[in-house]
Design a protein around this motif. Structure first.
Motif, PDB file in Angstrom:
ATOM      1  N   LEU A  39       0.821  -1.205   0.000  1.00  0.00           N
ATOM      2  CA  LEU A  39       0.000   0.000   0.000  1.00  0.00           C
ATOM      3  C   LEU A  39       0.860   1.262   0.000  1.00  0.00           C
ATOM      4  O   LEU A  39       0.553   2.244  -0.677  1.00  0.00           O
ATOM      5  CB  LEU A  39      -0.918   0.008   1.227  1.00  0.00           C
ATOM      6  CG  LEU A  39      -2.165  -0.869   1.174  1.00  0.00           C
ATOM      7  CD1 LEU A  39      -2.847  -0.903   2.535  1.00  0.00           C
ATOM      8  CD2 LEU A  39      -3.135  -0.357   0.118  1.00  0.00           C
ATOM      9  N   MET A  42       2.085   2.710  -3.309  1.00  0.00           N
ATOM     10  CA  MET A  42       1.127   3.317  -4.223  1.00  0.00           C
ATOM     11  C   MET A  42       0.368   4.504  -3.637  1.00  0.00           C
ATOM     12  O   MET A  42      -0.479   5.090  -4.297  1.00  0.00           O
ATOM     13  CB  MET A  42       0.114   2.265  -4.697  1.00  0.00           C
ATOM     14  CG  MET A  42      -0.669   1.631  -3.589  1.00  0.00           C
ATOM     15  SD  MET A  42      -1.757   0.264  -4.176  1.00  0.00           S
ATOM     16  CE  MET A  42      -2.915   1.163  -5.182  1.00  0.00           C
ATOM     17  N   LYS A  43       0.672   4.907  -2.408  1.00  0.00           N
ATOM     18  CA  LYS A  43      -0.107   5.974  -1.785  1.00  0.00           C
ATOM     19  C   LYS A  43       0.501   7.352  -2.056  1.00  0.00           C
ATOM     20  O   LYS A  43       1.684   7.494  -2.381  1.00  0.00           O
ATOM     21  CB  LYS A  43      -0.208   5.756  -0.280  1.00  0.00           C
ATOM     22  CG  LYS A  43       1.062   6.092   0.485  1.00  0.00           C
ATOM     23  CD  LYS A  43       0.891   5.850   1.969  1.00  0.00           C
ATOM     24  CE  LYS A  43       2.169   6.236   2.717  1.00  0.00           C
ATOM     25  NZ  LYS A  43       2.069   5.963   4.145  1.00  0.00           N
ATOM     26  N   PHE A 118      -5.213   6.600  -2.996  1.00  0.00           N
ATOM     27  CA  PHE A 118      -4.790   5.489  -3.842  1.00  0.00           C
ATOM     28  C   PHE A 118      -5.532   5.588  -5.169  1.00  0.00           C
ATOM     29  O   PHE A 118      -6.743   5.815  -5.192  1.00  0.00           O
ATOM     30  CB  PHE A 118      -5.120   4.141  -3.186  1.00  0.00           C
ATOM     31  CG  PHE A 118      -4.616   4.006  -1.781  1.00  0.00           C
ATOM     32  CD1 PHE A 118      -3.334   3.557  -1.529  1.00  0.00           C
ATOM     33  CD2 PHE A 118      -5.429   4.339  -0.705  1.00  0.00           C
ATOM     34  CE1 PHE A 118      -2.866   3.432  -0.233  1.00  0.00           C
ATOM     35  CE2 PHE A 118      -4.977   4.216   0.596  1.00  0.00           C
ATOM     36  CZ  PHE A 118      -3.685   3.767   0.834  1.00  0.00           C
ATOM     37  N   ARG A 119      -4.813   5.447  -6.276  1.00  0.00           N
ATOM     38  CA  ARG A 119      -5.469   5.417  -7.568  1.00  0.00           C
ATOM     39  C   ARG A 119      -6.453   4.239  -7.603  1.00  0.00           C
ATOM     40  O   ARG A 119      -6.135   3.141  -7.168  1.00  0.00           O
ATOM     41  CB  ARG A 119      -4.442   5.265  -8.687  1.00  0.00           C
ATOM     42  CG  ARG A 119      -3.554   6.487  -8.872  1.00  0.00           C
ATOM     43  CD  ARG A 119      -4.338   7.667  -9.433  1.00  0.00           C
ATOM     44  NE  ARG A 119      -3.496   8.829  -9.666  1.00  0.00           N
ATOM     45  CZ  ARG A 119      -3.953   9.998 -10.099  1.00  0.00           C
ATOM     46  NH1 ARG A 119      -5.252  10.139 -10.338  1.00  0.00           N
ATOM     47  NH2 ARG A 119      -3.137  10.998 -10.282  1.00  0.00           N
ATOM     48  N   PHE A 123      -5.870   0.094  -6.876  1.00  0.00           N
ATOM     49  CA  PHE A 123      -6.412  -0.273  -5.571  1.00  0.00           C
ATOM     50  C   PHE A 123      -7.428  -1.404  -5.707  1.00  0.00           C
ATOM     51  O   PHE A 123      -7.429  -2.349  -4.903  1.00  0.00           O
ATOM     52  CB  PHE A 123      -7.060   0.939  -4.912  1.00  0.00           C
ATOM     53  CG  PHE A 123      -7.639   0.669  -3.557  1.00  0.00           C
ATOM     54  CD1 PHE A 123      -6.844   0.725  -2.432  1.00  0.00           C
ATOM     55  CD2 PHE A 123      -8.980   0.332  -3.411  1.00  0.00           C
ATOM     56  CE1 PHE A 123      -7.369   0.464  -1.171  1.00  0.00           C
ATOM     57  CE2 PHE A 123      -9.515   0.062  -2.162  1.00  0.00           C
ATOM     58  CZ  PHE A 123      -8.714   0.137  -1.041  1.00  0.00           C
TER      59      PHE A 123
END
Length: 246
Positions: A39, A42-43, A118-119, A123
């Motif tokens: 996570l 990607m955040k 998140f995209r 996600f």
């Protein structure tokens, strides 16, 4: 138009998920260390100033997020243009719905608001691979449903005094440092009145009455301190956990 489309307003934070102030209550509460690592890659974080719109009703947002700090309002608008606030987003609340194309509400920052974002497409793929994430999403959705039913009861059956006490209690229990029993109310009294289905004058009278009874103390324009949350809970008609409001 989805406001998130401006990439220049994204900012990476150096803080890890382990040090996050909402870590124990947010979407990632049950994630393992390895899942947190996925996570964290990607955040991204973004902050909106009070009054700014995060997304409009009917938008097709390309992100989901958790509220890290601040407060946002959820507003629906009828076909004839009448707007009604239908909910609040507070720290640890989840923004967006995986698999849903359009936003059902306008989301606006009631105070300075920071989201951990998140995209949506990556996600959604991740939730299929991470059972802890999928389970937590379901738990939060059911909690939101319970809160909505509680709020329907509050609007239909509670007195003005109970409504205001319930609202203040919920905010105090969700404050960043809840043990201090102190916070800044993120909404104007006009907005509180709209949310509770009351007039501004009624909200002001009830806050004044709670202050005179020693249940709350007012600090500055919007500051509030509660010497004893259990006494405020009794007035609100709440349970030991204090929450009829999500």
């Amino acid at each position: 138009m989805t406001v998130i489309s401006d990439p220049l307003r994204f900012a990476r934070q150096e803080n890890s998920c382990q040090g996050c102030p909402i870590r124990e209550r947010a979407l990632c509460a049950h994630c393992t260390d390895s899942e947190l690592d996925r996570l964290e890659v990607m955040k991204s974080y973004r902050t909106w100033r009070a009054g700014e719109v995060v997304m409009c009703e009917g938008d097709d947002p390309d992100f989901v997020a958790s509220v890290v700090s601040g407060c946002a309002t959820l507003t629906r608008t009828s076909e004839d243009g009448r707007a009604q606030m239908v909910g609040l987003l507070l720290p640890s609340d989840f923004v967006g719905r995986p698999g849903r194309a359009t936003a059902p509400y306008e989301i606006a920052a009631a105070s300075d608001l920071t989201l951990c974002m998140f995209r949506k497409a990556p996600f959604e793929k991740l939730t299929a691979e991470m059972p802890h994430l999928h389970t937590r999403l379901l738990e939060m959705a059911l909690d939101e449903l319970d809160a909505a039913r509680d709020w329907m009861f509050l609007l239909a059956r509670k007195t003005a005094r109970e409504k205001v006490a319930t609202f203040l209690l919920a905010l105090l229990r969700r404050a960043p440092n809840a043990s201090a029993r102190r916070m800044e109310i993120p909404l104007s009294r006009e907005a509180i009145a709209s949310y509770l289905g009351l007039t501004i004058e009624t909200v002001s009278r009830q806050i004044t009455a709670l202050r005179k009874e020693g249940l709350i103390e007012l600090e500055g324009a919007r500051g509030i301190f509660c010497p004893d949350l259990s006494r405020l809970a009794e007035v609100a008609g709440a349970d030991e956990d204090g929450g009829l409001v999500a």
